[in-house]
Design an enzyme around this catalytic site. Structure first.
Site, PDB file in Angstrom:
ATOM      1  N   CYS A  24       0.845  -1.193   0.000  1.00  0.00           N
ATOM      2  CA  CYS A  24       0.000   0.000   0.000  1.00  0.00           C
ATOM      3  C   CYS A  24       0.880   1.242   0.000  1.00  0.00           C
ATOM      4  O   CYS A  24       2.107   1.182   0.094  1.00  0.00           O
ATOM      5  CB  CYS A  24      -0.927   0.010   1.206  1.00  0.00           C
ATOM      6  SG  CYS A  24      -0.039   0.043   2.781  1.00  0.00           S
ATOM      7  N   CYS A  27       3.130   1.564   2.979  1.00  0.00           N
ATOM      8  CA  CYS A  27       4.381   0.805   2.886  1.00  0.00           C
ATOM      9  C   CYS A  27       5.432   1.601   2.121  1.00  0.00           C
ATOM     10  O   CYS A  27       6.614   1.623   2.508  1.00  0.00           O
ATOM     11  CB  CYS A  27       4.138  -0.535   2.196  1.00  0.00           C
ATOM     12  SG  CYS A  27       3.012  -1.647   3.071  1.00  0.00           S
ATOM     13  N   ASP A 433       4.305  24.618 -28.834  1.00  0.00           N
ATOM     14  CA  ASP A 433       5.390  24.954 -29.738  1.00  0.00           C
ATOM     15  C   ASP A 433       4.879  24.702 -31.151  1.00  0.00           C
ATOM     16  O   ASP A 433       3.903  23.963 -31.347  1.00  0.00           O
ATOM     17  CB  ASP A 433       6.613  24.082 -29.426  1.00  0.00           C
ATOM     18  CG  ASP A 433       7.776  24.400 -30.338  1.00  0.00           C
ATOM     19  OD1 ASP A 433       7.984  25.582 -30.630  1.00  0.00           O
ATOM     20  OD2 ASP A 433       8.468  23.455 -30.774  1.00  0.00           O
ATOM     21  N   ASP A 608       8.655  20.005 -28.019  1.00  0.00           N
ATOM     22  CA  ASP A 608       9.493  18.857 -28.369  1.00  0.00           C
ATOM     23  C   ASP A 608      10.968  19.180 -28.500  1.00  0.00           C
ATOM     24  O   ASP A 608      11.798  18.272 -28.475  1.00  0.00           O
ATOM     25  CB  ASP A 608       9.020  18.237 -29.683  1.00  0.00           C
ATOM     26  CG  ASP A 608       9.336  19.124 -30.882  1.00  0.00           C
ATOM     27  OD1 ASP A 608       9.302  20.360 -30.731  1.00  0.00           O
ATOM     28  OD2 ASP A 608       9.609  18.584 -31.970  1.00  0.00           O
ATOM     29  N   ASP A 612      12.652  23.909 -25.721  1.00  0.00           N
ATOM     30  CA  ASP A 612      11.396  23.851 -24.956  1.00  0.00           C
ATOM     31  C   ASP A 612      11.590  23.238 -23.575  1.00  0.00           C
ATOM     32  O   ASP A 612      10.662  23.257 -22.761  1.00  0.00           O
ATOM     33  CB  ASP A 612      10.342  23.022 -25.712  1.00  0.00           C
ATOM     34  CG  ASP A 612       9.953  23.648 -27.036  1.00  0.00           C
ATOM     35  OD1 ASP A 612       9.826  24.879 -27.081  1.00  0.00           O
ATOM     36  OD2 ASP A 612       9.786  22.910 -28.019  1.00  0.00           O
TER      37      ASP A 612
END
Length: 712
Positions: A24, A27, A433, A608, A612
């Protein structure tokens, strides 16, 4: 153990361990917090889906045995991470849960067969004392062994936690089951009225359903990474010093090994081309459909398909360090994250054990003090322990994140963190962009006659310049010029049919012009007229639809680009007259994002290029295409694996839907506990009903997570 350290060039080291027993978000918090306190530990991250604990060390002199001993004291056994061993461990865990679930289901059905006649007294069909005692003993003979066997996953986890001096969520579950069995045996021996063997085994049956669903959900999260890694060849052809070929497992490859890759096979690891010329299909990695021509000395990335002849390569990385493995790690990272909602669930779970144990103790002591007999007071305390189990709270966010990450992966989006989904759901402004995002980033030759294209193509095929590649794509396959010499930054020259020709800038070719542009090339033979070739960057087919869809969702859109104003303006007008800014340097893009954030806007940046990366890191949420540079992908929160901008819209839809589902799960868990706990304390809920209610809440949360959906 030092043999398992992976040393880095800067003197640091990394250690990967396989941790068992973590189930969980609590943990994760406990393991990462305690390990990070150890001397020499620089960073810690546990992936709950794979069980891999990635530890960054300040020095290669740190003793890994101390870390493993610390984990063992916490109650989480660890070994050096081995993907094969991890798979075996997960399969073993799945089989164990299935077996325990089957035994619990058998025990629940058959224990109820004997307990139903006892409960039938509610319908004025009371059994006699002898028959009643017989039914209780038969229920005990069937239910108790099944409960003990089916409860072993919880009992063992609770024992490891208590041995480490801590109490996890399985402690109250184990205490509740053991007390229920003890009370039931006491009632059976003393000829009491009620026994709860059916309740104990039914509780475990329903708990195991929730735990098995969690196991399946985590397996689905792992499957995306597994599907990618499965694209790697299981073995590679290695050439030894005598030139002999032999097949070795992929995991045994080392940097420097000489490899042979035949046509139609995938590149096994990142490698440098030694001899010949390669034509690679990189569509898996970049989405680029056109094959890429690779020359000796250039990098061939793992996962690319060899579409030409026999290749000889030199390995540059191991399989786990390859490009394909890096993409798989992005998927793994998205399966479980430390988001804001997860941290909220962590804090709530941390309060659970002391609060619930105190409430159960108060119920027992208060009931006894107010006149209840010890038996009835103990039954109420057990019901409190059972009905308030925080399984619903623990599954509230991870289940949603896993489902959302899996759905986005199938739609072409890799999610790097659940926190990214939360931030993406909050955005109100989108910044694009231009080149490579709104446009294809692949120039297209325009206005050229077929005869001219065929004339220029042999020289264009000899270079990797983007504009020259556009000519080569337009011409198709064909001959390559001889005696090619490439002049960096200006052009390329060579022999075409015995005549020397040049392709490149106007000044390099010898063209008389004063208006040279970045979207043109000039071509000409010696002592012949020069010809101008013009190019255009094509708008993505779904760019207009994506921008319209974003506007329909209440988002504002603009373009921030480093390109020339005329090109950016043209794209903005074709898309629909959106706001734009051109000629921006990387720091100016980042400053523009900061300015928008200062105005209270939640900005999503989609970019990309290397220019950027800073803006992607500054934005509230960030998305990079799969063809983006590695620096941009690392700075982004999500990565697109397909050339489709509508995936951005779908990612926002899924993020918004997952936020609603997570908040609904939190609300349901809170209301459930506010109603169920007082009801159990007041005696309105017995252990059997408590088992049904608690497990039902976990199923509701899990099923609600499956309602995450996008706009498509």
């Amino acid at each position: 153990m030092s043999a398992f350290l992976r040393r880095q060039d800067d003197g640091r080291a990394r250690l990967d361990l396989l941790v068992t027993g973590a189930r969980c978000a609590g943990c994760i918090s406990k393991i990462e917090r305690e390990v990070s306190r150890l001397p020499g530990v620089d960073s810690v991250r546990l992936n709950l889906s794979t069980g891999r604990l990635a530890i960054g060390l300040t020095s290669a002199n740190v003793d890994p045995g101390r870390i493993i001993s610390a984990l063992d004291r916490l109650g989480y056994p660890a070994t050096p991470f081995d993907p094969g061993a991890a798979l075996i461990q997960r399969d073993r865990e799945g089989r164990r849960l299935i077996l325990a679930l089957a035994v619990a289901g058998f025990g629940a059905m058959n224990a109820m067969m004997f307990s139903v006649p006892i409960w039938a007294g509610l319908f004025d069909q009371e059994l006699g004392p002898a028959t009643r005692s017989l039914m209780m003993w038969m229920s005990a003979i069937v239910g108790a062994p099944c409960a003990i066997f089916a409860g072993m996953p919880f009992f063992q986890s609770a024992w490891r936690s208590l041995r480490a001096g801590r109490a996890n969520m399985d402690v109250p579950i184990s205490v509740g089951v053991i007390l229920t069995l003890a009370i039931s045996f006491s009632e059976t021996i003393l000829n009491g009225r009620d026994a709860y063997f059916d309740a104990a085994v039914s509780l475990l049956f329903l708990l195991l359903i929730g735990r098995w669903l969690d196991h399946v959900l985590r397996a689905r999260a792992r499957s995306a990474a597994g599907d990618l890694l499965a694209l790697q060849a299981p073995a590679a052809c290695v050439v030894d010093g005598q030139g002999r070929e032999r097949s070795v497992p992929l995991g045994d490859l080392r940097p420097g090994d000489i490899l042979r890759v035949r046509p139609g096979d995938r590149i096994p690891v990142d490698a440098t081309l030694e001899h010949g010329e390669a034509l690679l299909d990189n569509s898996l990695l970049t989405g680029e459909s056109a094959p890429e021509r690779v020359r000796p000395g250039q990098l061939c990335r793992a996962g690319a398909v060899n579409t030409a002849g026999l290749l000889t390569l030199r390995a540059r990385a191991r399989s786990e360090d390859s490009t394909l493995a890096a993409i798989a790690r992005l998927v793994e990272a998205g399966a479980q994250s430390r988001s804001r909602y997860v941290r909220l669930a962590d804090r709530a779970a941390a309060l659970y054990v002391p609060v619930v144990h105190a409430a159960a103790l108060a119920t027992f002591a208060g009931g006894w003090a107010l006149g209840l007999d010890p038996r009835e007071a103990l039954i109420r305390a057990v019901a409190v322990l059972i009905v308030t189990c925080p399984c619903a709270l623990g599954l509230a966010v991870p289940a949603v994140q896993i489902v959302a990450s899996g759905r986005l992966f199938r739609r072409g989006v890799l999610v790097k963190s659940g926190a990214a989904l939360e931030r993406l759901a909050e955005v109100d402004h989108v910044v694009f962009d231009k080149t490579g995002v709104l446009t294809e980033g692949r120039p297209v030759l325009i206005g050229a006659a077929p005869e001219l294209i065929a004339m220029v193509a042999p020289l264009a095929r000899a270079t990797r310049h983007p504009l020259a590649r556009a000519i080569a794509r337009a011409a198709g396959d064909g001959p390559v010029a001889d005696d090619v010499v490439e002049h960096a930054g200006v052009g390329v020259e060579g022999l075409i049919g015995g005549r020397r020709a040049r392709l490149g800038r106007a000044a390099f070719v010898g063209a008389a012009t004063s208006q040279a542009a970045e979207t043109e090339l000039w071509f000409g033979f010696e002592d012949s007229p020069k010809v101008r070739l013009e190019f255009s960057d094509v708008l993505r087919p779904d760019a207009v639809a994506a921008v319209e869809a974003l506007r329909a969702r209440g988002l504002t859109v603009e373009i921030l680009s480093g390109d020339q104003a005329g090109a950016v303006q043209g794209v903005a007008e074709r898309i629909g007259g959106i706001a734009w800014r051109a000629g921006l340097l990387p720091e100016e893009k980042a400053a523009a994002i900061d300015h928008l954030a200062g105005q209270g806007r939640k900005v999503l940046m989609v970019g990309d290029g290397l220019n950027d990366a800073a803006a992607l890191a500054r934005a509230h949420a960030a998305i990079a295409p799969g063809s983006a540079l590695e620096a941009s992908q690392n700075a982004a929160d999500l990565v697109l694996t397909q050339d489709a901008l509508m995936a951005v819209v779908e990612a926002i839809d899924v993020a918004r839907s997952s936020r609603r589902r997570a908040l609904e799960n939190f609300g349901f868990a809170a209301v459930y506990n506010l109603v169920a706990a007082p009801a159990a304390m007041l005696g309105f809920v017995n252990p059997f009903v408590a088992a049904l209610a608690m497990s039902g809440s976990s199923l509701v949360v899990t099923l609600n997570a499956l309602r995450v959906r996008g706009g498509r």
